[in-house]
Design an enzyme around this catalytic site. Sequence first.
Site, PDB file in Angstrom:
ATOM      1  N   LEU A  61       0.759  -1.373  -0.048  1.00  0.00           N
ATOM      2  CA  LEU A  61      -0.029  -0.173  -0.059  1.00  0.00           C
ATOM      3  C   LEU A  61       0.907   1.056  -0.023  1.00  0.00           C
ATOM      4  O   LEU A  61       1.411   1.397   0.803  1.00  0.00           O
ATOM      5  CB  LEU A  61      -1.008  -0.009   1.335  1.00  0.00           C
ATOM      6  N   ASP A  66      -5.716  -4.659  18.113  1.00  0.00           N
ATOM      7  CA  ASP A  66      -4.365  -3.984  18.403  1.00  0.00           C
ATOM      8  C   ASP A  66      -4.161  -2.657  17.721  1.00  0.00           C
ATOM      9  O   ASP A  66      -3.189  -2.416  16.880  1.00  0.00           O
ATOM     10  CB  ASP A  66      -3.236  -5.033  18.114  1.00  0.00           C
TER      11      ASP A  66
END
Length: 262
Positions: free
Chosen positions: A81, A172
């Site tokens: 990405l 998380d």
Amino acid sequence: MDPRELLERAGLEAKGPPQALYGGDISRVYRLGAYVVKLSPNPPPGLFPAEARGLRALAERGVRVPQVFFVAEEGLVLEYLPEGPADWQGLARMLAGLHRRREAFYWAEAGFLGTFPLPGGEGEEWTEFFFLRCIEPLLKAAWDRLEGLGPRVEALFQKPLPAEGPVPLHGDLWHGNLRFTPEGPALLDPSFFVGERGVDLAMMRLFGGFPQEFWRAYQALYPIPEEVERALPRYQVYYLLAHVHFFGKGYLGSLWKAISAS
């Protein structure tokens, strides 16, 4: 393992040498063209398959994540990405949308927080589910380092946590697991399970947290009730126990602060 070996096993190829990327405390991460290869020396069995399941679960629920091309016990091959501009309002929209998606009950597959193994299970009563699945395993593992704080942690979960309803969680969600891309924000490296949104919100307030621009936008989209705000230190105990377990007694001060605020 050379990251090119895993790429070859996936039936993919990229030109040029691997480029090392930041991989946190667990993984070695490399970019090879359009792909990212994550590896770890001697990973616990199931670590990378659990990450792949979490990424796919988030994608199915409308969250932008890197596509999973290949998963093995040794590592993952993911979509690279590219970096884009910060978009805190876009992140607020994405997370508010995720946290509004109601599920039938609380559940988790066997997974990990970092490399710490967590059991699977399901339940209808939130406080018991959260304690048994998230707190108790870490409490047992870290007990000898807690300098007498163990009973104080246990006592925190004798009173019920607020329950808005079961929703999907990243699990998380610190700033290292966020990436802004040209198409908008994306989430990385989840510890996915279905629980209460306070778990994600609590982690987002730890270790520097996310900026006020994010919180203003999130609050406008999905206001946080006062009782959930008051519960955030109890959820932070989960992550601080993990830090005591992995990194030692230097996190006891933060753990004590969270206990005292609960």
